[in-house]
Design an enzyme around this catalytic site. Structure first.
Site, PDB file in Angstrom:
ATOM      1  N   SER A 195       3.546  -1.981  -0.313  1.00 22.58           N
ATOM      2  CA  SER A 195       3.189  -0.565  -0.407  1.00 22.58           C
ATOM      3  C   SER A 195       2.013  -0.178   0.482  1.00 22.58           C
ATOM      4  O   SER A 195       1.712   1.010   0.615  1.00 22.58           O
ATOM      5  CB  SER A 195       2.844  -0.217  -1.856  1.00 22.58           C
ATOM      6  OG  SER A 195       1.599  -0.800  -2.230  1.00 22.58           O
ATOM      7  N   LYS A 196       1.350  -1.147   1.097  1.00 23.05           N
ATOM      8  CA  LYS A 196       0.076  -0.870   1.765  1.00 23.05           C
ATOM      9  C   LYS A 196       0.253  -0.200   3.123  1.00 23.05           C
ATOM     10  O   LYS A 196       1.333  -0.185   3.701  1.00 23.05           O
ATOM     11  CB  LYS A 196      -0.742  -2.155   1.894  1.00 23.05           C
ATOM     12  CG  LYS A 196      -1.058  -2.809   0.555  1.00 23.05           C
ATOM     13  CD  LYS A 196      -1.818  -1.876  -0.381  1.00 23.05           C
ATOM     14  CE  LYS A 196      -2.315  -2.551  -1.640  1.00 23.05           C
ATOM     15  NZ  LYS A 196      -1.247  -2.943  -2.567  1.00 23.05           N
TER      16      LYS A 196
END
Length: 382
Positions: free
Chosen positions: A191-192
């Site tokens: 998700s980063k």
């Protein structure tokens, strides 16, 4: 207007931008280069060193070590700073559980401190009430990509480990995140803002800390020693060449992506969404998330869960976010969990807009506002 969950027409049917973004040709070429080389591990290839050096330069730090994930990065940073058995590390209440479990992994005790009501970052006053002779580190989290007030935490005279998992490219008073504490840890989880599916990286300006980090992540070897010399106890926690190949091209795209999210958050604020402010001193937030304050009174008393369900039905997938670490019973054997009223209230009232939505253009972002108004009006009539 009838809500979609009641049989009405959704505000939005179109897909949102994907995250991670579609793979580039450069990423494909680099992956094939690694695959064909047969040098897939960091000790035999060149890509991990290339990426580590490039990322460390981009942060403005002196040294970097790439590892398997962000949790391990936090664990190694603590160990390299001398944190161990019976020590204490202060972490904020409103954060991902890994901020606390990395402390447990290091053999120490996480001490949960409350957060500030306006920004939900670690509250320096709360830290002051918890600091003690066993406190060996403080771990501020650059929440949602906005830099924490590290300067205010320096007054306590203990090492600072920046949890920068969400803050790639962020700056405070013009200084990049990663250079504010004694060590800083980034994540490349799916998700980063930069991602290889998994991965992490630790930066520091302290050569002694760097040498310990390098040894710990590389089965206890020393920089100058031989392959079968292990002067320290360490672990094999190295990043792979494949991960580095995926990450290298993303550095060039980071600034533009951050700028896109900055514009998106600015637009949503102008449209009336109550997005939490960044701490004073923030000169750039990576806006990994937009944290929206949900007030049930403005929505006919309906719960946050009801709001998220209604928005999701309208085609706006929101996230309920963290609950306070003070409510995580799994931590109880390792920490004296005291109430954290602000963090606990945030768990009940904060809604996330994730970065994939924030990568959309204004026409798409307007759907978030339209759906919010639609749900608010419908809830208020009931």
């Amino acid at each position: 207007m009838t809500l979609a969950q009641d049989g009405g027409t959704p505000v939005r049917r179109a897909a949102w931008p994907s995250w991670p973004p579609p793979a580039t040709q450069e990423q494909r070429d680099l992956l094939l280069e690694v695959l064909d080389s047969g040098a897939w591990g960091a000790t035999s290839g060149t890509k991990v060193n290339e990426f580590t050096e490039a990322f460390t330069r981009s942060v403005g730090a002196s040294y970097g070590v790439s590892v398997v994930n962000g949790t391990v990065a936090l664990f190694l940073a603590l160990r390299a700073l001398g944190v161990g058995r019976d020590d204490e590390v202060i972490v904020p209440a409103y954060t991902f559980v890994a901020s606390a479990t990395s402390v447990v992994l290091a053999g120490a005790r996480p001490v949960i401190a409350d957060v500030t009501p306006d920004t939900l970052h670690l509250d320096p006053v709360a830290v002051g009430r918890l600091i003690g002779p066993r406190t060996k580190a403080i771990m501020p989290v650059h929440l949602a990509g906005a830099p924490a007030d590290v300067e205010a935490l320096r007054q306590y005279g203990v090492p600072i480990v920046e949890d920068a998992a969400q803050a790639h490219g962020a700056t405070r008073h013009g200084r990049p995140v990663g250079t504010l504490g004694d060590a800083a840890c980034f994540s490349f989880q799916s998700s980063k803002a930069m991602t290889a599916g998994e991965g992490g990286l630790i930066v520091t300006d302290d050569e002694d800390v760097y040498r310990r980090l390098w040894a710990f992540h590389n089965v206890g070897r020393s920089l100058e020693g031989g392959w079968y010399e292990h002067p320290d106890v360490g672990w094999n926690l190295r990043m792979t060449e494949f991960q580095a190949a995926v990450l290298i091209p993303q550095l060039a795209a980071l600034d533009e992506q951050v700028a896109t999210r900055e514009r998106s958050v600015g637009f949503l604020r102008k449209q009336g969404l109550d997005i939490l402010p960044e701490p004073v001193g923030t000169t750039r937030s990576s806006h990994h998330l937009a944290l929206v304050r949900y007030e049930p009174r403005a929505y006919g008393g309906r719960s946050k869960a009801d709001f998220i369900a209604a928005m999701t039905a309208e085609g706006i997938p929101l996230d309920s976010g963290y609950r306070s670490l003070s409510r995580e019973d799994a931590l109880r054997p390792y920490s004296d969990l005291q109430p954290c009223p602000v963090g606990e209230a945030a768990g009940d009232s904060i809604v996330w807009i994730r970065q994939s939505l924030l990568m959309a253009d204004e026409e798409d972002l307007a759907d978030i506002v339209t759906a919010t108004v639609k749900v608010q009006q419908a809830f208020s009539r009931r």
